[in-house]
Scaffold this motif. Structure first.
Motif, PDB file in Angstrom:
ATOM      1  N   THR A   1      42.843  33.196  33.953  1.00 34.35           N
ATOM      2  CA  THR A   1      41.466  32.866  33.629  1.00 34.35           C
ATOM      3  C   THR A   1      40.693  32.691  34.932  1.00 34.35           C
ATOM      4  O   THR A   1      41.144  31.986  35.834  1.00 34.35           O
ATOM      5  CB  THR A   1      41.402  31.542  32.832  1.00 34.35           C
ATOM      6  OG1 THR A   1      42.297  31.639  31.723  1.00 34.35           O
ATOM      7  CG2 THR A   1      40.011  31.269  32.329  1.00 34.35           C
TER       8      THR A   1
ATOM      9  N   ASP B   1      36.313  34.161  32.021  1.00 33.72           N
ATOM     10  CA  ASP B   1      36.849  35.401  31.449  1.00 33.72           C
ATOM     11  C   ASP B   1      38.354  35.495  31.679  1.00 33.72           C
ATOM     12  O   ASP B   1      38.893  34.963  32.658  1.00 33.72           O
ATOM     13  CB  ASP B   1      36.191  36.630  32.090  1.00 33.72           C
ATOM     14  CG  ASP B   1      34.787  36.880  31.573  1.00 33.72           C
ATOM     15  OD1 ASP B   1      34.385  36.227  30.592  1.00 33.72           O
ATOM     16  OD2 ASP B   1      34.095  37.740  32.158  1.00 33.72           O
ATOM     17  N   THR B   2      39.034  36.203  30.789  1.00 33.19           N
ATOM     18  CA  THR B   2      40.464  36.446  30.922  1.00 33.19           C
ATOM     19  C   THR B   2      40.658  37.751  31.683  1.00 33.19           C
ATOM     20  O   THR B   2      40.008  38.749  31.388  1.00 33.19           O
ATOM     21  CB  THR B   2      41.128  36.545  29.535  1.00 33.19           C
ATOM     22  OG1 THR B   2      40.826  35.354  28.813  1.00 33.19           O
ATOM     23  CG2 THR B   2      42.624  36.695  29.647  1.00 33.19           C
TER      24      THR B   2
ATOM     25  N   ASN C   1      40.076  41.718  30.732  1.00 35.58           N
ATOM     26  CA  ASN C   1      40.727  42.032  29.446  1.00 35.58           C
ATOM     27  C   ASN C   1      39.696  42.347  28.388  1.00 35.58           C
ATOM     28  O   ASN C   1      38.599  41.938  28.387  1.00 35.58           O
ATOM     29  CB  ASN C   1      41.590  40.864  28.974  1.00 35.58           C
ATOM     30  CG  ASN C   1      42.861  40.774  29.798  1.00 35.58           C
ATOM     31  OD1 ASN C   1      43.129  41.620  30.631  1.00 35.58           O
ATOM     32  ND2 ASN C   1      43.617  39.725  29.582  1.00 35.58           N
TER      33      ASN C   1
ATOM     34  N   ILE D   1      48.584  37.317  33.364  1.00 28.49           N
ATOM     35  CA  ILE D   1      47.260  37.144  32.753  1.00 28.49           C
ATOM     36  C   ILE D   1      46.729  35.794  33.205  1.00 28.49           C
ATOM     37  O   ILE D   1      47.479  34.812  33.293  1.00 28.49           O
ATOM     38  CB  ILE D   1      47.353  37.231  31.221  1.00 28.49           C
ATOM     39  CG1 ILE D   1      47.773  38.655  30.829  1.00 28.49           C
ATOM     40  CG2 ILE D   1      46.035  36.834  30.574  1.00 28.49           C
ATOM     41  CD1 ILE D   1      48.039  38.864  29.375  1.00 28.49           C
TER      42      ILE D   1
ATOM     43  N   THR E   1      43.666  40.466  33.840  1.00 33.88           N
ATOM     44  CA  THR E   1      45.048  40.868  34.040  1.00 33.88           C
ATOM     45  C   THR E   1      45.176  41.315  35.485  1.00 33.88           C
ATOM     46  O   THR E   1      44.337  42.064  35.982  1.00 33.88           O
ATOM     47  CB  THR E   1      45.434  42.041  33.107  1.00 33.88           C
ATOM     48  OG1 THR E   1      45.223  41.635  31.755  1.00 33.88           O
ATOM     49  CG2 THR E   1      46.884  42.443  33.301  1.00 33.88           C
TER      50      THR E   1
END
Length: 174
Positions: A140, A125-126, A174, A138, A128
């Motif tokens: 991963t 998942d991404t 995100n 940002i 922040t």
């Protein structure tokens, strides 16, 4: 003493050098009297310190608050009496004979209780970063460590992917 059913942390003043004895004495009394549901935990806060003596490294445990122990308990007349009259205890910290519990902020700052943060992200998942030195970056998610309440993420910095470890409370999905 007013009786509430919420356990709070109280600071107990002890004879200097007797903190661990007081901890053991309170735990023994609690066990003997069956008060495990009223007096929940006794802690002598320590930190690890590296000492170098004669060129040799030595890890030592150093008391953060010499002369004090912390007790998590539900304040009742009986629990107050048991702790107050334990050998080595000189009294509770507070005005007169009225113990004052630590605030939630103080407990958190001392690291006595960790807030458990539940996360809804998975590997890949991404995220922040919302606080700390990598704020607004940002990344991963590479690994999730539930026991440490942290993740390992790859963050793009200076045109390169850099692995960083972040607490659950420092990131958002995100």
């Amino acid at each position: 003493m007013t009786e509430t059913n919420k356990a709070r942390w109280y600071v107990v003043h002890t004879y200097s050098g007797h903190e661990n004895k007081v901890k053991a004495n309170i735990e023994k009394i609690v066990e003997n009297r069956g008060m495990e549901d009223v007096i929940l935990e006794v802690v002598v806060p320590t930190e690890s310190v590296v000492e170098i003596k004669n060129g040799k490294r030595k890890d030592k445990s150093k008391k953060i608050f010499p002369g004090y122990a912390l007790v998590k308990m539900i304040m009742t007349d009986e629990s107050w009496y048991v702790v107050r009259n334990t050998r080595g205890v000189t009294g509770f910290v507070g005005p007169g004979s009225k113990p004052i519990p630590l605030t939630e902020e103080e407990v958190e700052n001392m690291g006595l209780e960790k807030r458990i943060v539940h996360v809804d992200f998975t590997v890949g998942d991404t995220i922040t970063v919302i606080s700390g030195p990598f704020e607004n970056f940002i990344g991963t998610v590479e690994e999730i460590h539930m026991e440490r309440q942290s993740i390992k993420a790859l963050i793009s910095m200076f045109g390169r992917e850099t692995p960083v470890e972040l607490g659950f409370d420092q990131v958002e999905k995100n």
